[in-house]
Enzyme design. Sequence first.
Site, PDB file in Angstrom:
ATOM      1  NE  ARG A   1      -0.841 115.407 -29.665  1.00  0.00           N
ATOM      2  CZ  ARG A   1      -0.018 114.620 -30.151  1.00  0.00           C
ATOM      3  NH1 ARG A   1      -0.324 114.109 -31.379  1.00  0.00           N
ATOM      4  NH2 ARG A   1       1.403 114.912 -29.974  1.00  0.00           N
TER       5      ARG A   1
ATOM      6  CG  ASP B   1       1.017 118.840 -30.404  1.00  0.00           C
ATOM      7  OD1 ASP B   1       2.213 118.659 -30.517  1.00  0.00           O
ATOM      8  OD2 ASP B   1       0.376 118.023 -30.187  1.00  0.00           O
TER       9      ASP B   1
ATOM     10  CG  ASP C   1      -3.218 117.008 -33.701  1.00  0.00           C
ATOM     11  OD1 ASP C   1      -2.897 116.609 -35.045  1.00  0.00           O
ATOM     12  OD2 ASP C   1      -2.209 117.364 -33.218  1.00  0.00           O
TER      13      ASP C   1
ATOM     14  CE1 TYR D   1      -2.554 121.319 -22.965  1.00  0.00           C
ATOM     15  CE2 TYR D   1      -3.487 120.271 -21.115  1.00  0.00           C
ATOM     16  CZ  TYR D   1      -2.473 120.718 -21.971  1.00  0.00           C
ATOM     17  OH  TYR D   1      -1.290 120.187 -21.855  1.00  0.00           O
TER      18      TYR D   1
END
Length: 310
Positions: free
Chosen positions: A186, A45, A87, A73
């Site tokens: 998320r 994103d 997010d 991550y």
Amino acid sequence: MTKPASGPTGLLLIDKPGGITSHDAVARTRRWYGTRKVGHAGTLDPMATGLLVLGLGQGTKLLTYVVGADKAYTATVRLGSSTPSDDADSSPDRFADPAVLAAVTEADVKEAVARQTGSVQQVPSAVSAVKIAGRKAYELVRAGEEVELKARSVTVSRFDIHDVRRSESHIDVDVSVDCSTGTYVRALARDIGEDLGVYGHLTALRRTRIGPFSVEDAHRLPDRDRVDEVPPPQLIDLGSGASALMPAVTIDAAAARGLLQGRFLPIAGADSSVERCAAVADGRLVGIVEPRQGLWKIAVGTASLDEYKR
């Protein structure tokens, strides 16, 4: 028969900056290397930073194997509010009761994280690239349509808490996550917030690994107005890239020729219990081969038959 490769071919590891889409990174790389044939494995994103694996030329044929790899991550989960996109790419629209938020302890947070670890049934974020009747969910949301996605099984193999910081309006939790492909970090933040009754979303997300590839080995993408001034780095060659993603087997020119002709062949040293192998001849990737009743057949060719003519 695979056509001879023209233009740059291989894999490129990019450390995507925040504020641009994965498509923007692809477009910039096309200019950087002077080629149209560029694709990426696994969207990040705009808010997110970190590892983006790009394929150039015949390297695009390896991207399907990169997409399916597990990922790692680092992220910051903000408890106390939620956003439509789960997010920081959208503004908070729901807020926790201050008294309920104040009552959440660090032990509560650890227990909620533990409940999102292992095999998890996860509903992807509505603002995601998951397709519904051929259209991406985020396109439907932007068109004002209601989106209801089905839960699917994902695996979160590691979910570590590194720091917990409190304020009157929120609790920020720094985490690292190792997970299977298709996991939305998320959505993990959203579900932890729902579990604790205080809402949640991500304020930071950085992808640090895809399968065998690390962001530590990634290159910085030049600014858009400086693409023509920065020499492009050397690509990861197809043989090295494929051998990192799957078992590799060395074959001779005769076997390479037979495979590229579509023949089923025995390959000495190849493990028929695996799903696929990278077939390499003289250090170059001939293609991805798969077992068929004790023999091997090429599934994805990356070399030209002309290279192996007698």
